[in-house]
Design a protein around this motif. Structure first.
Motif, PDB file in Angstrom:
ATOM      1  N   ASP A 146     -24.853 -11.910   4.457  1.00  0.00           N
ATOM      2  CA  ASP A 146     -25.036 -11.270   3.238  1.00  0.00           C
ATOM      3  C   ASP A 146     -25.154  -9.808   3.520  1.00  0.00           C
ATOM      4  O   ASP A 146     -25.542  -8.991   4.235  1.00  0.00           O
ATOM      5  N   PRO A 147     -24.284  -9.057   2.566  1.00  0.00           N
ATOM      6  CA  PRO A 147     -24.375  -7.725   2.882  1.00  0.00           C
ATOM      7  C   PRO A 147     -25.682  -7.016   2.034  1.00  0.00           C
ATOM      8  O   PRO A 147     -25.927  -7.707   0.941  1.00  0.00           O
ATOM      9  N   VAL A 148     -26.262  -6.076   2.431  1.00  0.00           N
ATOM     10  CA  VAL A 148     -27.391  -5.535   1.708  1.00  0.00           C
ATOM     11  C   VAL A 148     -27.297  -3.940   1.887  1.00  0.00           C
ATOM     12  O   VAL A 148     -26.585  -3.367   2.774  1.00  0.00           O
ATOM     13  N   ALA A 173     -28.566   3.293   3.803  1.00  0.00           N
ATOM     14  CA  ALA A 173     -27.141   2.571   4.412  1.00  0.00           C
ATOM     15  C   ALA A 173     -27.027   1.097   3.963  1.00  0.00           C
ATOM     16  O   ALA A 173     -28.012   0.344   3.803  1.00  0.00           O
ATOM     17  N   ARG A 174     -25.895   0.960   4.356  1.00  0.00           N
ATOM     18  CA  ARG A 174     -25.347  -0.742   3.887  1.00  0.00           C
ATOM     19  C   ARG A 174     -25.457  -1.153   5.187  1.00  0.00           C
ATOM     20  O   ARG A 174     -24.773  -0.928   6.578  1.00  0.00           O
ATOM     21  N   GLY A 175     -25.677  -2.551   5.494  1.00  0.00           N
ATOM     22  CA  GLY A 175     -25.554  -3.403   6.498  1.00  0.00           C
ATOM     23  C   GLY A 175     -25.490  -4.779   6.125  1.00  0.00           C
ATOM     24  O   GLY A 175     -24.915  -5.145   5.086  1.00  0.00           O
ATOM     25  N   TRP A 176     -25.757  -5.673   7.200  1.00  0.00           N
ATOM     26  CA  TRP A 176     -25.436  -7.139   6.581  1.00  0.00           C
ATOM     27  C   TRP A 176     -26.584  -7.869   7.494  1.00  0.00           C
ATOM     28  O   TRP A 176     -26.961  -7.719   8.623  1.00  0.00           O
ATOM     29  N   ILE A 177     -27.027  -9.030   6.872  1.00  0.00           N
ATOM     30  CA  ILE A 177     -28.039  -9.950   7.412  1.00  0.00           C
ATOM     31  C   ILE A 177     -27.444 -10.717   8.487  1.00  0.00           C
ATOM     32  O   ILE A 177     -26.399 -11.263   8.554  1.00  0.00           O
ATOM     33  N   LEU A 231     -35.058  -4.038   1.006  1.00  0.00           N
ATOM     34  CA  LEU A 231     -33.373  -4.281   1.045  1.00  0.00           C
ATOM     35  C   LEU A 231     -33.159  -4.659  -0.494  1.00  0.00           C
ATOM     36  O   LEU A 231     -34.057  -5.064  -1.511  1.00  0.00           O
ATOM     37  N   GLU A 232     -31.881  -4.434  -1.056  1.00  0.00           N
ATOM     38  CA  GLU A 232     -31.190  -4.630  -2.137  1.00  0.00           C
ATOM     39  C   GLU A 232     -29.919  -5.277  -1.954  1.00  0.00           C
ATOM     40  O   GLU A 232     -29.198  -4.947  -0.981  1.00  0.00           O
ATOM     41  N   ALA A 233     -29.531  -6.213  -2.974  1.00  0.00           N
ATOM     42  CA  ALA A 233     -28.259  -6.725  -2.720  1.00  0.00           C
ATOM     43  C   ALA A 233     -27.192  -5.707  -2.986  1.00  0.00           C
ATOM     44  O   ALA A 233     -27.409  -4.764  -3.921  1.00  0.00           O
ATOM     45  N   VAL A 234     -26.015  -6.130  -2.273  1.00  0.00           N
ATOM     46  CA  VAL A 234     -24.918  -5.175  -2.740  1.00  0.00           C
ATOM     47  C   VAL A 234     -23.781  -5.820  -3.581  1.00  0.00           C
ATOM     48  O   VAL A 234     -23.374  -6.895  -3.114  1.00  0.00           O
TER      49      VAL A 234
END
Length: 234
Positions: A146-148, A173-177, A231-234
């Motif tokens: 998931d992107p976060v 910043a944007r990342g992924w789980i 975190l928050e969902a993208v």
């Protein structure tokens, strides 16, 4: 506003110089003693690991930048011993074992004497460690892949200027789980005596180029362990 310890990826603090292979575990004898006394005092049960981290973070910027690693530990420990009323400032000013700050013998054992960590119990205490996983009713919101995005603003949302494990360089910043670690004690709460407030903890990967404008190796990835409320969902 972050504290002086939050220096990850910041310019001007100098290079990180790894110790040479084969270097002794403790460069000085007193380093081992500093670790031992920190563990022994922690066994008294008057604070947790998040409280102790926050004590070191709160050192005056001048002290934080000039102290060595174990000097930071001892300075933070002194702060905790006084704040939690285990010892007084006078006790710490006295270099005489078993005496109070006036130099007089204690009339009675310390109230925490029964919790003293005995030499015979050290190995078992170290093997036990301090697991931070806890059951929680907070639902897991993200799955691997998931992107976060790390929330903005960062910082502790429970206590102004309080402890947090969200580094400033990752804010926004944007990342992924990468992995779900289960539910763990929330440092932002536990450090301030507000309860453990366990919630899901994730390994989150970030491209170096998404964290810094001029990374040395843009193709690198940085993996951070971050709590769900960061975190928050993208």
């Amino acid at each position: 506003m972050s504290r002086v310890h939050d220096m990850g990826g910041r310019f001007g603090d100098g290079p990180v110089t790894p110790e040479p292979q084969g270097a002794p575990v403790f460069a000085e004898d007193w380093h081992a003693r500093a670790l031992a006394i920190t563990l022994a005092c922690g066994a008294l049960g008057q604070w947790n690991i998040d409280t102790s981290r926050h004590a070191r973070e709160r050192l005056a910027p001048l002290d934080y930048t000039r102290f060595s690693y174990y000097e930071k530990w001892l300075a933070g420990l002194a702060t905790l011993l006084v704040e939690k009323q285990v010892l007084s400032a006078k006790d710490l000013a006295s270099a005489t074992d078993g005496r109070d700050g006036t130099g007089a013998d204690r009339a009675a054992p310390h109230p925490l004497a029964a919790r003293a960590l005995k030499a015979a119990d050290v190995a078992a205490a170290l093997a036990k460690g301090g697991p931070a996983d806890r059951p929680s009713d907070v639902a897991v919101a993200f799955a691997p892949g998931d992107p976060v995005r790390c929330r903005r603003p960062g910082g502790n949302r429970l206590v102004a200027g309080g402890h947090t494990r969200l580094p400033t360089y990752a804010v926004g910043a944007r990342g992924w789980i990468v992995r779900v670690h289960g539910t763990h004690v929330l440092p932002d709460s536990a450090a301030h005596g507000l309860g453990e407030a366990p919630e899901p903890l994730y390994a989150v990967a970030f491209a170096a180029s998404d964290l810094w404008s001029a990374p040395e190796h843009p193709g690198d990835e940085v993996v951070l362990d971050l709590w769900q409320s960061y975190l928050e969902a993208v």
